[in-house]
Design a protein around this motif. Structure first.
Motif, PDB file in Angstrom:
ATOM      1  N   GLU B 140       0.825  -1.203   0.000  1.00  6.29           N
ATOM      2  CA  GLU B 140       0.000   0.000   0.000  1.00  6.29           C
ATOM      3  C   GLU B 140       0.863   1.258   0.000  1.00  6.29           C
ATOM      4  O   GLU B 140       0.563   2.239  -0.685  1.00  6.29           O
ATOM      5  CB  GLU B 140      -0.911   0.024   1.241  1.00  6.29           C
ATOM      6  CG  GLU B 140      -1.859  -1.171   1.331  1.00  6.29           C
ATOM      7  CD  GLU B 140      -1.159  -2.479   1.701  1.00  6.29           C
ATOM      8  OE1 GLU B 140      -0.105  -2.435   2.389  1.00  6.29           O
ATOM      9  OE2 GLU B 140      -1.636  -3.558   1.277  1.00  6.29           O
ATOM     10  N   GLU B 143       2.337   1.759  -3.500  1.00  7.56           N
ATOM     11  CA  GLU B 143       1.304   2.178  -4.460  1.00  7.56           C
ATOM     12  C   GLU B 143       0.894   3.627  -4.214  1.00  7.56           C
ATOM     13  O   GLU B 143       0.765   4.417  -5.158  1.00  7.56           O
ATOM     14  CB  GLU B 143       0.094   1.239  -4.366  1.00  7.56           C
ATOM     15  CG  GLU B 143       0.402  -0.156  -4.925  1.00  7.56           C
ATOM     16  CD  GLU B 143      -0.677  -1.188  -4.638  1.00  7.56           C
ATOM     17  OE1 GLU B 143      -1.720  -0.820  -4.036  1.00  7.56           O
ATOM     18  OE2 GLU B 143      -0.477  -2.367  -5.008  1.00  7.56           O
ATOM     19  N   ASP B 165      -5.897  -0.101 -13.916  1.00  6.66           N
ATOM     20  CA  ASP B 165      -5.229   0.556 -12.783  1.00  6.66           C
ATOM     21  C   ASP B 165      -3.869  -0.117 -12.603  1.00  6.66           C
ATOM     22  O   ASP B 165      -3.716  -1.040 -11.813  1.00  6.66           O
ATOM     23  CB  ASP B 165      -6.098   0.392 -11.532  1.00  6.66           C
ATOM     24  CG  ASP B 165      -5.524   1.178 -10.366  1.00  6.66           C
ATOM     25  OD1 ASP B 165      -4.628   2.022 -10.605  1.00  6.66           O
ATOM     26  OD2 ASP B 165      -5.951   0.934  -9.219  1.00  6.66           O
ATOM     27  N   THR B 168       0.368  -0.997  -9.430  1.00  6.54           N
ATOM     28  CA  THR B 168       0.168  -1.992  -8.372  1.00  6.54           C
ATOM     29  C   THR B 168       1.519  -2.508  -7.899  1.00  6.54           C
ATOM     30  O   THR B 168       2.525  -2.439  -8.612  1.00  6.54           O
ATOM     31  CB  THR B 168      -0.636  -3.210  -8.885  1.00  6.54           C
ATOM     32  OG1 THR B 168       0.165  -3.886  -9.876  1.00  6.54           O
ATOM     33  CG2 THR B 168      -1.962  -2.778  -9.492  1.00  6.54           C
TER      34      THR B 168
END
Lengths: 342, 342
Positions: B140, B143, B165, B168
């Protein structure tokens, strides 16, 4: 006087004939280990029942598709687990592509079969049971053959007490693996490693030192003197037969071309012919070839002799008590097959 | 006269000083291979975009939990991919437990890290990104840091055009792997293997022969002169430092005690200190120790000298064109981090 002085000088420079060291430095033994002596406490009843069941199944031809070969056909237990053929004969006389390896002393292997494509004894057993060139059976065929026997029904129930319908293909492989994992052939080498310094002769000790000095130890070490790694066949001088490309056949990676699992040297004096292609029947020649192709060395006759002497000390005792069927087991195998157990 | 005859006899028996063979028998080269020269046809745009993205990410400290270290911190690309410390410094100055290995020439490895616990470049990158003692990041965190950059958004879209998207964690690792797989340091050894017989000096050729004759080749072969297998550290003479037990730490199998992945010798003259514990800084001493502990041999000074000469021929050229950021990439890395790219 000048000549005498020169002679003295020349003599002082001569390389003396190397005395054969008859002792082994303890640190050279650090990468080796003796085989287990067997369970130190009584087995629990389930484990004992699985081993007993595996002992029966190992000798039962009904595990093969045509009921014509048993595990023992290629792995006779009284000749160190090998049939001594270049290539074995599977069901209907078919030839597996590689020389048969022993099933003794395999409990600690890092992987199984010549290319290491199985890393569990259970999966290895399944593959051999199903392989067309080995036992050529099917899970259903094996289950049907065994379910028709009351003796097997009882034996499976004892071995897998928590299962309602225990006569399954997976359990067959599980029992075979349990049995195989008990098979060790301890030898004088184990006694030596455990401290009995007279267990080896002076020549055998010298042979071990030659084995280390030649560099054989870089692949053959551990309790099985091998079976800890992969190595390329023909590392320094190319291997004569490159038809079988080893692990490359599985992975298709350049790094795996001609790479095989390093075999154990336990019982090597009894388990020829040698190499994945069974191409060499003399142990002396096998030793010479290994030195030449793997290490780029031409061994002298004396070195070959000594190394072979030491290898002889790795020939272990067949564990009669572990392989013989008790009377009830024999009856089950015989009844199931309609012929005497092999 | 008797003395003279004896002198003649004695002289005839003397081992002559071994002439250093200055040529290499072709069959000794069969287990080696040159590194790739790079793609033979233009890369497809997606592959090229992934590599370009990976090149940026490799130099971007925002991949670390505290934005204080980049992949290049421990793997500086202009010093053969290593920081030359005994142990590197990860995020917040933490020490990883083992010496840092180069990221050059790794595309063909059979497994990664000292114990081979990762067998894919993508998974290896993920582990290092998340490891507390290396980059100490989270999927996280990475990203979030990258999504705030328009330049990265465009670069990820080009590299993973079919994904809506694309920023990642998985794609970060994928791009790093794509970049790393292009990094080769071709050397005079490659030219020699490709047939340019004058690419090595006579001493270097003699050094290769000594390398083979000593037995080093049993573990160090292939295009990377290593990185094809595992081996036990301290095979013949126990390894001094047994605190780190290698693969045993993962598998807990006796057969894996003190077993490590055999490292590549590419650029070895430039990538000290040596061994998993970084315990030796002199290449001469490292060669001596390998012979002693792995092969039970005490090398003579001349042998060490020659082997080290040959090892020097494995020092490759840093591929400047492959590692330097173009202006736009540099701007993205700099903008994202608020400081100049390392």
């Amino acid at each position: 006087m000048a000549a005498a002085a020169a002679l003295a000088w020349a003599l002082s420079r001569m390389t003396p004939p190397q005395p054969t060291p008859a002792e082994i430095a303890p640190e050279r033994l650090e990468s080796f280990a003796p085989l287990p002596t067997g369970p130190t406490q009584p087995l629990d009843p389930t484990a004992a029942a699985q081993i007993r069941l595996g002992r029966m199944l190992f000798q039962d031809p009904r595990l093969s598709g045509h009921h014509d070969v048993a595990c023992t056909s290629c792995h006779p237990l009284d000749t160190w687990g090998v049939d001594r053929r270049k290539l074995s004969r599977g069901s209907e006389g078919r030839e597996p592509p590689r020389n048969t390896l022993s099933i003794y002393n395999i409990a600690g292997y890092f992987a199984f079969l010549w290319d290491g494509r199985q890393d569990s004894l259970v999966e290895q057993a399944k593959e051999v049971l199903l392989s067309r060139n080995a036992m050529a059976s099917t899970p259903e065929g094996i289950e049907a053959a065994l379910r028709s026997s009351e003796g097997y029904a009882r034996a499976f129930a004892l071995a897998f007490p928590e299962q309602r319908d225990a006569v399954t293909f997976h359990n067959v492989a599980q029992a075979l693996a349990a049995f195989e994992a008990t098979l060790f052939t301890r030898s004088r080498w184990d006694a030596f490693l455990e401290g009995e310094k007279t267990a080896l002769s002076g020549e055998e000790k010298a042979g071990f030192n030659a084995f280390v000095d030649t560099g054989c130890v870089s692949c053959h070490f551990g309790p099985d003197i091998g079976a800890t790694m992969y190595q390329k066949a023909g590392l320094v001088k190319p291997w004569p037969n490159t038809k079988d490309r080893g692990r490359y056949e599985i992975t298709r990676r350049g790094v795996d071309w001609m790479v095989f699992r390093v075999p154990s040297l336990r019982n090597v004096a009894q388990t020829g012919p040698y190499f994945h292609d069974g191409s060499v029947s003399s142990l002396e020649e096998a030793v010479r070839m290994m030195a030449r192709h793997q290490l780029g060395k031409e061994l002298r006759d004396r070195e070959v002799y000594l190394i072979v002497r030491w290898l002889g000390s790795l020939t272990g005792e067949i564990p009669r008590a572990d392989i013989e069927l008790d009377e009830a087991s024999r009856a089950i195998v015989t009844n199931a097959t309609g012929r005497a157990a092999p």
